[in-house]
Design a protein around this motif. Structure first.
Motif, PDB file in Angstrom:
ATOM      1  N   ALA A  41       0.859  -1.186   0.000  1.00  0.00           N
ATOM      2  CA  ALA A  41       0.000   0.000   0.000  1.00  0.00           C
ATOM      3  C   ALA A  41       0.892   1.231   0.000  1.00  0.00           C
ATOM      4  N   TRP A  42       0.261   2.378  -0.118  1.00  0.00           N
ATOM      5  CA  TRP A  42       1.009   3.640  -0.129  1.00  0.00           C
ATOM      6  C   TRP A  42       0.088   4.764   0.288  1.00  0.00           C
ATOM      7  N   ALA A  43       0.661   5.950   0.488  1.00  0.00           N
ATOM      8  CA  ALA A  43      -0.112   7.165   0.762  1.00  0.00           C
ATOM      9  C   ALA A  43       0.635   8.346   0.176  1.00  0.00           C
ATOM     10  N   GLU A  44      -0.118   9.267  -0.373  1.00  0.00           N
ATOM     11  CA  GLU A  44       0.479  10.506  -0.859  1.00  0.00           C
ATOM     12  C   GLU A  44       0.971  11.313   0.342  1.00  0.00           C
ATOM     13  N   ASP A  45       1.961  12.170   0.130  1.00  0.00           N
ATOM     14  CA  ASP A  45       2.510  12.932   1.245  1.00  0.00           C
ATOM     15  C   ASP A  45       1.744  14.226   1.502  1.00  0.00           C
ATOM     16  N   ASP A  46       0.638  14.432   0.818  1.00  0.00           N
ATOM     17  CA  ASP A  46      -0.175  15.630   1.003  1.00  0.00           C
ATOM     18  C   ASP A  46      -1.132  15.395   2.164  1.00  0.00           C
ATOM     19  N   LEU A  47      -0.578  15.340   3.364  1.00  0.00           N
ATOM     20  CA  LEU A  47      -1.352  15.006   4.557  1.00  0.00           C
ATOM     21  C   LEU A  47      -1.568  16.240   5.422  1.00  0.00           C
ATOM     22  N   GLU A  48      -2.701  16.247   6.120  1.00  0.00           N
ATOM     23  CA  GLU A  48      -3.010  17.376   6.992  1.00  0.00           C
ATOM     24  C   GLU A  48      -2.244  17.262   8.311  1.00  0.00           C
ATOM     25  N   PRO A  49      -1.488  18.290   8.678  1.00  0.00           N
ATOM     26  CA  PRO A  49      -0.800  18.251   9.977  1.00  0.00           C
ATOM     27  C   PRO A  49      -1.751  18.595  11.112  1.00  0.00           C
ATOM     28  N   TYR A  50      -1.492  18.038  12.267  1.00  0.00           N
ATOM     29  CA  TYR A  50      -2.209  18.459  13.467  1.00  0.00           C
ATOM     30  C   TYR A  50      -1.579  19.768  13.946  1.00  0.00           C
ATOM     31  N   VAL A  51      -2.408  20.766  14.160  1.00  0.00           N
ATOM     32  CA  VAL A  51      -1.911  22.086  14.561  1.00  0.00           C
ATOM     33  C   VAL A  51      -2.708  22.596  15.758  1.00  0.00           C
ATOM     34  N   ILE A  52      -2.155  23.584  16.432  1.00  0.00           N
ATOM     35  CA  ILE A  52      -2.883  24.288  17.476  1.00  0.00           C
ATOM     36  C   ILE A  52      -3.558  25.495  16.825  1.00  0.00           C
ATOM     37  N   LEU A  53      -4.873  25.482  16.794  1.00  0.00           N
ATOM     38  CA  LEU A  53      -5.636  26.633  16.320  1.00  0.00           C
ATOM     39  C   LEU A  53      -5.971  27.509  17.523  1.00  0.00           C
ATOM     40  N   TYR A  54      -5.900  28.807  17.340  1.00  0.00           N
ATOM     41  CA  TYR A  54      -6.189  29.690  18.463  1.00  0.00           C
ATOM     42  C   TYR A  54      -6.850  30.972  17.985  1.00  0.00           C
ATOM     43  N   ASN A  55      -7.596  31.571  18.887  1.00  0.00           N
ATOM     44  CA  ASN A  55      -8.273  32.833  18.645  1.00  0.00           C
ATOM     45  C   ASN A  55      -7.271  33.954  18.910  1.00  0.00           C
ATOM     46  N   LYS A  56      -6.820  34.617  17.847  1.00  0.00           N
ATOM     47  CA  LYS A  56      -5.777  35.630  17.991  1.00  0.00           C
ATOM     48  C   LYS A  56      -6.251  36.824  18.805  1.00  0.00           C
ATOM     49  N   ASP A  57      -7.539  37.141  18.705  1.00  0.00           N
ATOM     50  CA  ASP A  57      -8.059  38.266  19.474  1.00  0.00           C
ATOM     51  C   ASP A  57      -7.973  37.986  20.969  1.00  0.00           C
ATOM     52  N   MET A  58      -8.316  36.753  21.367  1.00  0.00           N
ATOM     53  CA  MET A  58      -8.242  36.392  22.786  1.00  0.00           C
ATOM     54  C   MET A  58      -6.800  36.453  23.284  1.00  0.00           C
ATOM     55  N   ILE A  59      -5.900  35.935  22.463  1.00  0.00           N
ATOM     56  CA  ILE A  59      -4.477  35.941  22.827  1.00  0.00           C
ATOM     57  C   ILE A  59      -3.990  37.373  23.033  1.00  0.00           C
ATOM     58  N   LYS A  60      -4.362  38.240  22.120  1.00  0.00           N
ATOM     59  CA  LYS A  60      -3.911  39.638  22.178  1.00  0.00           C
ATOM     60  C   LYS A  60      -4.506  40.366  23.379  1.00  0.00           C
ATOM     61  N   LYS A  61      -5.811  40.185  23.607  1.00  0.00           N
ATOM     62  CA  LYS A  61      -6.475  40.866  24.716  1.00  0.00           C
ATOM     63  C   LYS A  61      -5.931  40.413  26.069  1.00  0.00           C
ATOM     64  N   ALA A  62      -5.451  39.158  26.116  1.00  0.00           N
ATOM     65  CA  ALA A  62      -4.887  38.634  27.363  1.00  0.00           C
ATOM     66  C   ALA A  62      -3.450  39.091  27.568  1.00  0.00           C
ATOM     67  N   GLY A  63      -2.907  39.842  26.600  1.00  0.00           N
ATOM     68  CA  GLY A  63      -1.541  40.335  26.711  1.00  0.00           C
ATOM     69  C   GLY A  63      -0.485  39.265  26.502  1.00  0.00           C
ATOM     70  N   LEU A  64      -0.833  38.226  25.732  1.00  0.00           N
ATOM     71  CA  LEU A  64       0.075  37.103  25.506  1.00  0.00           C
ATOM     72  C   LEU A  64       0.741  37.211  24.139  1.00  0.00           C
ATOM     73  N   ALA A  65       1.950  36.708  24.043  1.00  0.00           N
ATOM     74  CA  ALA A  65       2.670  36.709  22.770  1.00  0.00           C
ATOM     75  C   ALA A  65       2.019  35.730  21.807  1.00  0.00           C
ATOM     76  N   ASP A  66       2.046  36.051  20.518  1.00  0.00           N
ATOM     77  CA  ASP A  66       1.434  35.192  19.507  1.00  0.00           C
ATOM     78  C   ASP A  66       2.172  33.853  19.435  1.00  0.00           C
ATOM     79  N   PRO A  67       1.447  32.715  19.553  1.00  0.00           N
ATOM     80  CA  PRO A  67       2.105  31.398  19.528  1.00  0.00           C
ATOM     81  C   PRO A  67       2.928  31.135  18.267  1.00  0.00           C
TER      82      PRO A  67
END
Length: 520
Positions: free
Chosen positions: A224-250
């Motif tokens: 068997a095989w698989a193409e390398d066009d695979l979806e990575p697992y990422v951390i999605l975040y609300n940039k507005d919440m991050i900014k309002k909390a005074g936190l650096a952008d991940p």
């Protein structure tokens, strides 16, 4: 050629006519003004597919509307944003000179039927048209037909029955990860070694996933095989919440290699409230655990030659489970009931009730309008310590294979499939922008981060989680059972591994006693 493809081909013809007309107008304008600038009109040799088959020209076109891409073999061009062969393709050949010209001529008239029940784009979308253009070009270049069909009820059972009966309605099927072991034991899949030799297809090519190539090479055969066009697992975040909390952008922290487990833990605590979940996961604790192990440089099931085994007793696995235990007990990580539909989590993110979560397939979160206009942030899964290289989890939910009754035509099937991959891979940068532009701004830090993770650029790495392929559906113990002892029953992480780890190792030995990974 299907009706849908004929429509796409007609659109291409109109587009091409417009390109030629534009070039002629530009040339006439230059002549009228008496300029001495060389003309750059597109000639049939560089854009007409039939002519290109017999041409020996390899000089790239200089027209401003049909430009060469960054292809390593230099024989593709973009016309109206779509890929085309610039000259007859330089085929991948093995050390014996395969494929032969006789083999190439023998492809003419062959109809490749692909069952892709979970991966088709909606008809009429730009991504659908982009994929159709690739298939059209391969069809024209080799005189073949390509038919891609979708889901039907009871897919796995129907495919198995078709293979047993010898009456397969497709040349390429997909097997879901949890069914791979059963398909392998039942000899449903063709050994591809002879087909690879005849066709010259080498699965070490960059558009094939290498963990899949290795793991699916069993007892000396590639199944068997698989193409390398695979979806990575990422951390999605609300940039507005991050900014309002005074936190650096991940994502910005990730570029400096300062995005760590400790930092994400502190962010989750600060962003959590009665109305907001600070950190979650779109699936379950097992996916989150696998991401922790991989980000720590480990792999629960290593894709290496030798016996198929679990690494549950490794340092990376122990450290990850211990941290996961602390985070769940302290409500740093809050995962909704696993029976809750995925859409529920996405809606919470869109409504501002969720600040950060681990996800793959992020196109499903909708458009900026659906997320109340806040900007979606994308960051890799953090590392245990600062300064380390980011390694993200990927999954191959469905692997492709050629059913055993199609073994006679396997070389043709594999060759045409490889050509589709090869041509499509040259335009991955364009396709990722088409896919995510409704969510992420073009050329943004988030888009750059996602591309790095998807294509392993700039020291961003990925590793495929192979647990579902390695563990039997009816196994008495699985990795998830050990994880659940910790996160759902509150057991100590080290105790859980010490108590059940050996039993899991014995399960692997029993399941895979007749097989060994033999990839080189």
């Amino acid at each position: 050629m299907s009706t849908a493809k004929r429509i796409v081909a007609f659109a291409l013809a109109l587009c091409f006519t417009f390109v030629i007309a534009s070039c002629i107008n530009d040339t006439n304008t230059n002549e009228a003004e008496g300029t001495t600038t060389p003309t750059t009109t597109t000639t049939p040799t560089t854009t007409n597919h039939t002519t290109a088959q017999t041409s020996e020209q390899t000089t790239p076109s200089t027209t401003t509307v049909a430009t060469t891409t960054s292809s390593d073999d230099g024989n593709f061009i973009l016309i109206c944003g779509h890929p085309h062969y610039h000259t007859a393709p330089k085929l991948t050949t093995d050390q014996n000179g395969n494929p032969s010209q006789a083999f190439i001529k023998g492809l003419k008239g062959y109809t490749l039927k692909i069952h892709n029940p979970w991966g088709n784009y909606a008809s009429g979308t730009e991504l659908y048209e982009a994929a159709a253009y690739v298939e059209i070009e391969v069809e024209k270049e080799f005189g073949v037909n390509i038919v891609v069909s979708g889901m039907y009820e009871g897919y796995t059972e129907t495919v198995a029955a078709a293979i047993v009966s010898g009456r397969c309605d497709a040349d390429i099927y997909r097997v879901e990860d949890v069914n791979y072991y059963g398909f392998l034991r039942q000899n449903y899949m063709t050994n591809l070694n002879k087909a690879m030799s005849t066709s010259g297809v080498d699965m070490r090519l960059t558009w094939f996933n290498q963990e899949a190539r290795t793991f699916f090479n069993v007892n000396g055969g590639q199944y068997a095989w698989a193409e390398d066009d695979l979806e990575p697992y990422v951390i999605l975040y609300n940039k507005d919440m991050i900014k309002k909390a005074g936190l650096a952008d991940p994502a910005a922290l990730a570029e400096k290699r300062q995005w760590t487990w400790e930092v994400m833990e502190s962010y989750a605590k600060k962003l959590s409230s009665n109305n907001v979940i600070g950190l979650s996961c779109h699936t379950d604790y097992n996916d989150f655990y696998a991401s922790m192990v991989i980000s720590g440089g480990g792999a629960l099931v290593p894709a290496i030659p030798g016996a198929v085994k679990t690494n549950i007793d490794s340092t990376a696995a122990r450290n990850a489970l211990n941290t996961l235990s602390v985070w769940t007990k302290n409500s740093v990580l809050n995962i909704l009931d696993e029976n809750v539909p995925r859409d529920t989590l996405l809606k919470k993110f869109a409504s501002g009730e969720l600040a950060m979560f681990l996800a793959s397939g992020i196109t499903q979160i909708g458009s900026p309008k659906d997320t109340n206009e806040f900007t979606v942030g994308v960051a890799p899964f953090p590392t245990p310590k600062a300064g380390q290289i980011y390694v993200t989890q990927k999954q191959i939910k469905y692997a492709e294979f050629i059913p055993a009754p199609k073994a006679t035509d396997a070389a043709k099937i594999l060759f045409i499939r490889n050509e589709i991959y090869r041509l499509a891979s040259r335009f991955k940068d364009r396709d990722i922008q088409l896919k995510y532009r409704n969510i992420l701004r073009l050329n943004s830090l988030e888009m750059k981060c996602l591309a790095n993770l998807k294509f392993n650029n700039n020291e961003y790495k990925s590793y495929v989680n192979l647990i579902a392929y390695a563990e039997r559906q009816n196994a008495e113990i699985k990795t998830e059972d050990i994880v659940n002892k910790v996160v759902k029953e509150g057991k100590d992480a080290q105790w859980a591994i010490d108590t059940y780890g050996l039993q899991l190792e014995q399960e692997y030995l029993s399941a895979w006693k007749d097989y060994i990974i033999t990839a080189k």
